[in-house]
Design a protein around this motif. Structure first.
Motif: not given
Length: 180
Positions: A75, A77, A81-82, A85, A125, A129, A131
Motif C-alpha cells: 500500500r 505508505e 490507512k484511514w 477506503h 479491514f 488490507g 479499509r
C-alpha cells in the motif's frame, strides 16, 4: 455528457477464492462473475489474472484482481490507512449494528459506530488490507447535507489558500470531537 453511475470499482486481492468467501460470509455479498485470462485484454501484456465480481447492491459492483505473477501486494505508505477506503451503504442503524456484531463474531476488528452527523458508520479491514466502511444516512441527512452544501465552495477556496480546515461545517463532527 454525464456519468450515469459507477460501473464497478476494482481492487487487487491476495487470493480470489478467499476474497469471495470473506465478502459472502461477512457482508452477505453475492459472487456474480469471474474472468480469467493469460493476457491483459487492454494492454495485451502476458500476465495471468483472475478478475472476480461481487454484487454491492442496486447495480453497484465490487471487483478484485488476483495477480499471481506480480510482487506481493503493498500500500502507499505515505497515505494513512484511514484515507483510502470503500464505503458501502446500509439501510439504517439497526442494520449497521447487526453488521458490527456479525463482523465481530467472525473475528473482524470493527471501529465505531462513528457519528458524522449526516451519516453514521463503522470501519474494518478486509483480508487484503482494504479499509471498508459501512454507513447509513441519518434521518435528518437531507437537511444537514443541504446546510453543508451551501458552504462547500467557500470551504474549498479557504482550504486552497490556507491548507487549514475551514470551520463552516465544523458542526458535522462536534459531537464526535466532544468524546475525544
Amino acid at each position: 455528457m454525464k456519468i450515469q453511475q459507477i460501473h464497478h470499482v476494482a481492487y487487487r486481492c491476495k487470493d480470489a477464492k478467499e476474497t469471495v468467501e470473506w465478502y459472502k460470509k461477512n457482508l452477505n455479498m453475492d459472487y456474480t462473475l469471474a474472468f480469467a485470462e493469460n493476457h491483459v485484454p487492454s494492454t495485451h501484456e502476458p500476465d495471468p489474472y483472475m478478475h472476480i465480481f461481487l454484487d454491492a447492491g442496486m447495480g453497484n459492483v465490487l471487483a478484485f484482481f488476483e495477480l499471481p505473477t506480480k510482487p506481493e501486494m503493498g500500500r502507499d505508505e505515505n497515505t494513512p490507512k484511514w484515507v483510502q477506503h470503500l464505503a458501502l451503504k446500509v439501510a439504517d442503524r439497526d442494520t449497521l449494528v447487526a453488521y458490527k456484531e456479525h463482523l465481530e463474531a467472525n473475528g473482524v476488528e470493527v471501529l465505531g459506530v462513528t457519528d458524522h452527523s449526516v451519516f453514521h458508520s463503522i470501519y474494518f479491514f478486509d483480508p487484503n488490507g482494504h479499509r471498508i466502511e459501512l454507513a447509513y444516512d441519518d434521518p435528518g441527512a437531507a437537511e444537514m447535507a443541504a446546510k453543508a452544501a451551501a458552504v462547500k465552495d467557500e470551504m474549498l477556496e479557504e482550504w486552497s489558500r490556507t491548507k487549514r480546515a475551514p470551520r463552516q461545517a465544523a458542526w458535522l463532527h462536534e459531537k464526535e470531537m466532544d468524546k475525544v
